[in-house]
Design a protein around this motif. Structure first.
Motif, PDB file in Angstrom:
ATOM      1  N   VAL A  28       0.472  -1.309  -0.157  1.00  0.00           N
ATOM      2  CA  VAL A  28      -0.040  -0.162  -0.079  1.00  0.00           C
ATOM      3  C   VAL A  28       0.900   1.117  -0.107  1.00  0.00           C
ATOM      4  CG1 VAL A  28      -1.741   1.106   1.700  1.00  0.00           C
ATOM      5  CG2 VAL A  28      -1.722  -1.035   0.881  1.00  0.00           C
ATOM      6  N   GLY A  29       2.042   1.262   0.567  1.00  0.00           N
ATOM      7  CA  GLY A  29       3.167   2.227   0.892  1.00  0.00           C
ATOM      8  C   GLY A  29       3.324   3.075  -0.406  1.00  0.00           C
ATOM      9  N   VAL A  30       3.671   1.483  -1.042  1.00  0.00           N
ATOM     10  CA  VAL A  30       4.142   1.765  -2.976  1.00  0.00           C
ATOM     11  C   VAL A  30       3.180   2.371  -3.466  1.00  0.00           C
ATOM     12  CG1 VAL A  30       5.186   0.702  -5.062  1.00  0.00           C
ATOM     13  CG2 VAL A  30       6.224   0.043  -2.248  1.00  0.00           C
ATOM     14  N   ALA A  31       2.651   1.355  -3.725  1.00  0.00           N
ATOM     15  CA  ALA A  31       0.697   2.702  -4.329  1.00  0.00           C
ATOM     16  C   ALA A  31       0.665   3.627  -3.974  1.00  0.00           C
ATOM     17  CB  ALA A  31      -0.144   1.482  -4.151  1.00  0.00           C
ATOM     18  N   ILE A  32       0.940   4.363  -2.611  1.00  0.00           N
ATOM     19  CA  ILE A  32       0.673   5.385  -2.249  1.00  0.00           C
ATOM     20  C   ILE A  32       2.107   6.754  -2.627  1.00  0.00           C
ATOM     21  CG2 ILE A  32       0.691   7.323  -0.201  1.00  0.00           C
ATOM     22  CD1 ILE A  32      -1.342   5.197   1.088  1.00  0.00           C
ATOM     23  N   PHE A  33       2.831   5.937  -2.289  1.00  0.00           N
ATOM     24  CA  PHE A  33       3.871   6.780  -3.029  1.00  0.00           C
ATOM     25  C   PHE A  33       3.990   7.319  -4.584  1.00  0.00           C
ATOM     26  CE2 PHE A  33       7.924   6.928  -5.213  1.00  0.00           C
ATOM     27  CZ  PHE A  33       8.872   8.014  -5.016  1.00  0.00           C
ATOM     28  N   GLU A  34       3.877   5.820  -5.648  1.00  0.00           N
ATOM     29  CA  GLU A  34       3.655   6.389  -6.697  1.00  0.00           C
ATOM     30  C   GLU A  34       2.559   7.193  -6.982  1.00  0.00           C
ATOM     31  OE1 GLU A  34       3.032   2.083  -8.628  1.00  0.00           O
ATOM     32  OE2 GLU A  34       5.060   1.771  -8.141  1.00  0.00           O
ATOM     33  N   VAL A  35       0.814   7.456  -6.281  1.00  0.00           N
ATOM     34  CA  VAL A  35      -0.241   7.718  -6.849  1.00  0.00           C
ATOM     35  C   VAL A  35       0.895   8.924  -6.680  1.00  0.00           C
ATOM     36  CG1 VAL A  35      -1.709   8.920  -6.177  1.00  0.00           C
ATOM     37  CG2 VAL A  35      -1.622   6.358  -6.254  1.00  0.00           C
TER      38      VAL A  35
END
Ligand code: HEM
Ligand SMILES: [Cu+2]
Ligand SMILES: [Cu+2]
Lengths: 578, 269
Positions: free
Chosen positions: B89-96
């Motif tokens: 989830v952290g990776v996804a949030i970072f990407e967004v």
């Protein structure tokens, strides 16, 4: 009596041809694919080594080989710019369409998919044979184009028009070859899908299928759905070249000072959309089977179940689905505005999520394992960090703003080679070492295998890691002479390093060839049908497997990765009593 | 051209300057919009490095701790790990976040924030195998007519000198002069195949596609002599489709214009 003898003789020869040449046995076809593909991989690799020589030592004669090349390719042994472009284009084409895909899908997929689902053969054995021979013709056409007066295609594996349309005849051969290769893939993918869906043995539910089978099924759907647009585009480009149409040519082109007499009105960008609509899914075609192989090898050699088996399946399916919606991230610099690019940037970020999940689940599988460092396991383990580098470096390329600087530089070459070379190729090596005992009944030499692994692992990083620094420095790809631009010449040291590592990498492959050729005939015989103590069905039959795979159909009682649950340490899928 | 005698030049990782703009990794940036691009590239690489090192340490730890050895048993219990889900989830949030707050704005500004043509230097860049034709509108700020039927060995862009607007037009080959601290709008075309107009020190890249006109803007904030590169395979001499990119002081730029005008009037006499 004598006539009867000669009759028997003739019958025997028929037998050989039927068995080894025009065979309908998926295992023989798999071996045919694998051997042909490995020869093409060697050829494609050999081409790039010549190119690396030119980059490391611009305008000096290629040692030994240079003397054998025709004048138009190597002038006094020095590679010409035209031949450089031939190599660039043909290396890419051969590696992708004649090497990796035929080996991972045609070879491994054909051999293993039916056995792993407990089928006796493919659903359509004759179609399978046709698929191999159509592929073979495509390969012959591509190879024959080297003997054309003008040489083969030289416009990149992407064949962007108008360059590809105004180019030499080699491009026509390239297009014809592609039409055959695509047709072959289509025939193959239909077969894989029907076999995987219809011919599963009793008890082999979808969620008991090995991950390798899942990977092949997703791959087949990608091939089936993505290739037709490229086939159509290929035919359109053929029309443009041969019959003077202008699907991809705008009006008013002036080539070498001459007005081009074509009808015009076409659009070169259309080709790029059609090409990348295939070619992006194609990169997942290149990687998914390797995921599947790596998962099998890791499960066997960690002696415990795969972590998140179903999550992995959903991720692969989602990855396959999403791969149809990212293609234009290859085209940010064509003049795309913000609406389209925002869409493709967003989808690209989304597709990175399942990739991260797949990597994470395989890494988590290591927790609590008992890792056996066999040769296939070394390659499978190395796959993980290598694929991670390939995947992570895709992030800057997927964001249009960063891509302004990085697009079409060596950064791109580094990025996708981390995915396909130390990624996919290592996965394929893992597969060869893992299934070799089943296919041949003999073991490979472990010491040679480990030496092959370590040299390859170090050398291949030496080949590709420097490319990231060069790409960031702005070094464009497809440059024949690295001394023309100051910003390119500045990292010539890295170019030399990369080239020499590629020569070492090349030398290390002789260890591999020696190992598999020697072992196929003289290697130690396996004592058991299941030398790695695996659970999946290919290990439940004789070695090598008989024509119909299983003399009596098996029944499956459990999932594919039940390791470590009983004192024995593994529970084969087909045994009722674990 | 910089001569590199040693394997690794001394300035490979040194701070870039106008005298030594290139090295291993990003070259000097002299464009106003380039800082955002560099920041994005740097953040992404730190992020990648952090993830890779994190994964790598875990990986190496597993390789040692969970190696097969006498007395060691695998643990098949499928315990569910929470941490990876958070990581995911952290990776996804970072990407967004990076897409929405950095990548999209930088790209949006590069694509959309064009200056008014009145306040900018406008040039036309026409690529051909294997050269960059640069067409300046001259003092009147208006481009003269061009016609493909007029193209020949010397008039490589087919400029119609009889057109009133064309009288003062200047064109150069493989030589782009711009004044420092002034916004530039470049219209990019190609006569034959696809090329790609690339200014490494400006973080500018734009494909030159026949049949299409693409437009970019940029502004240099340092003077110096740099390179134009072709970034798209365009034939057998793609590797030497090199142009000079000169960012001049306002005085030097005027001198360049005067020089070209003089050459023009001499030629027409
Ligand atoms: C492992 C050894 C390999 C090495 C040393 C290698 C090296 C290279 C190099 C140096 C280039 C850039 C050439 C240029 O300047 O144009 C290149 C291009 C390329 N390679 Fe590889 N490669 C390898 C394996 C592979 C594999 C396994 C694949 C595919 C599955 C592949 C696919 C490609 C493609 C598609 C291109 C782009 C060709 C183009 O520019 O059109 N390579 N390779
Ligand atoms: Cu060009
Ligand atoms: Cu070019």
């Amino acid at each position: 009596m004598s006539s009867h003898d000669s009759h028997a003789q003739g019958h025997h020869e028929m037998g050989f041809i039927r068995k080894w040449v025009f065979s309908t046995d998926h295992k023989v076809i798999g071996i045919q694919y694998a051997v042909t593909a490995m020869l093409f991989l060697l050829f494609g690799f050999f081409l790039i080594l010549m190119l690396r020589w030119q980059l490391a030592h611009p305008n000096t004669a290629i040692p030994i080989i240079g003397g054998f090349l025709p004048e138009s390719w190597a002038n006094g042994g020095v590679m010409t710019p035209d031949f450089y472009n031939v190599i660039g284009a043909m290396h890419g084409t051969i590696m992708v369409f004649l090497g990796v895909v035929p080996l991972s899908v045609g070879g491994f997929g054909n051999y293993l998919l039916p056995i792993q689902v407990g089928a006796q053969d493919m659903a359509f054995p004759k179609l399978n044979m046709a698929s191999y021979w159509v592929f073979f013709i495509g390969g012959v056409i591509m190879f024959a184009s080297f003997f054309l007066p003008g040489g083969p295609a030289a416009n990149g594996w992407t064949s962007y028009p108008p360059l590809s349309v105004v180019a030499q005849n080699g491009q026509t051969m390239w297009l014809l070859g592609m039409v055959f290769l695509i047709t072959s893939s289509l025939l193959g993918s239909v077969n894989f899908i029907v076999t995987g869906v219809q011919l599963r043995t009793k008890g082999m539910s979808f969620f008991r299928m090995p991950l390798f089978v899942w990977a092949q099924l997703v791959t087949s759907f990608l091939l089936l759905l993505a290739f037709p647009p490229l086939e159509a585009a290929g035919v359109l480009q053929l029309m443009d070249r041969v019959f003077g149409s202008s699907f991809f040519l705008p009006s008013g082109l002036i080539v070498s000072g001459e007005k081009l007499t074509v009808s015009g009105g076409g659009n070169p960008i259309l080709w790029q959309h059609l090409f990348w609509f295939l070619a992006h899914p194609e990169v997942y075609v290149l990687i998914l089977p390797a995921f599947g192989i790596v998962a099998e090898v890791i499960a066997t050699n960690t002696r415990k179940p795969i972590y998140g088996y179903q999550t992995l399946i959903y991720s692969m399916v989602f990855l396959g689905f999403m791969s149809f919606f990212v293609w234009a991230h290859h085209m940010f610099m064509t003049g795309m505005g913000t609406n389209l690019s925002n869409f493709f940037q967003a989808t690209t970020m989304i597709i990175s999520v399942p990739s991260v999940i797949i990597l994470t689940t395989l890494l988590l599988t290591l927790w609590g394992a008992s890792i056996r460092y066999t040769v296939p396991m070394l390659f499978a383990l190395a796959f993980l960090p290598m694929f991670a580098i390939g995947g992570l470096t895709g992030l800057p390329l997927g964001l249009a703003a960063a891509d302004i600087h990085l697009h079409d530089t060596y950064y791109v070459i580094g990025h996708f080679h981390y995915v396909v070379a130390p990624g996919t190729l290592f996965g394929l090596f893992a597969g060869v070492y893992h299934w070799f005992p089943k296919v041949t009944g003999r073991k490979t030499n472990v010491a040679l295998g480990k030496l092959h692994f370590w040299i390859s692992f170090l050398a291949i990083n030496g080949v590709f890691f420097p490319m990231f620094f060069q790409g960031m420095a702005g070094v464009s790809r497809r440059l024949y002479d690295p001394m023309v631009y100051a910003h390119v010449a500045h990292s010539q040291g890295l170019t030399v390093l990369s080239s020499y590592c590629s020569f070492i990498l090349g030398a290390a492959q002789f260890l591999f060839l020696a190992n598999i050729i020697y072992s196929a005939f003289k290697g130690k015989k396996v004592e058991s049908d299941n030398p790695w103590e695996s659970t999946t069905l290919e290990w439940a039959t004789a070695t090598p497997p008989p024509h119909e795979n299983f003399p009596t159909p098996l029944e499956v009682f459990r999932g594919p990765y039940e390791y470590g649950l009983t004192p024995k340490g593994y529970s084969p899928q087909h045994l009722q009593e674990a | 051209m910089t001569e590199t005698t040693s394997w690794m030049p001394a300035d490979a990782f040194a701070p870039r300057t106008a005298e030594s703009p290139y090295g291993w990794g990003l070259p000097l940036n002299i464009s106003t919009h380039g800082a955002g691009i560099d920041q994005l590239i740097n953040i992404l690489h730190w992020f990648c490095l952090a993830l890779f090192v994190g994964w790598g340490l875990y990986f190496l730890y597993c390789l040692v701790r969970f190696r097969a050895r006498p007395g060691h048993q695998p643990n098949p219990m499928l315990n569910h790990f929470k941490l990876p889900t958070f990581l995911e989830v952290g990776v996804a949030i970072f990407e967004v976040a990076i897409l929405v707050f950095l990548a999209a704005p930088v790209w949006g500004s590069y694509k959309n924030d064009f200056p008014d043509e009145k306040d900018a230097l406008v040039v036309r860049i026409t690529a051909e195998q294997f050269a960059w034709n640069v067409h300046y509108p001259g003092r009147d700020g208006k481009f003269g007519k061009t016609d493909i039927n007029l193209i020949d060995g010397t008039n490589t862009i087919g400029l119609d000198r009889n057109d009133a607007d064309a009288k003062d037009d200047i064109f150069t080959i493989n030589n782009l002069h711009i004044p420092v601290n002034k916004k530039v709008i470049a219209y990019i075309h190609s006569k034959d195949v696809i090329h790609s107009f690339f200014l490494p020190v400006m973080r500018v890249k734009q494909d030159a596609v026949p049949g299409m006109t693409n437009k970019v803007w940029f502004e240099a904030n340092q003077t110096g002599s740099f390179e134009i590169a072709c970034a798209q395979l365009c034939g057998n001499s793609h590797f030497r489709m090199r142009g000079q990119f000169l960012v001049d002081t306002p005085e030097a730029y005027q001198a360049f214009l005067v020089e070209e005008e003089k050459a023009l009037s001499e030629a027409s006499q």
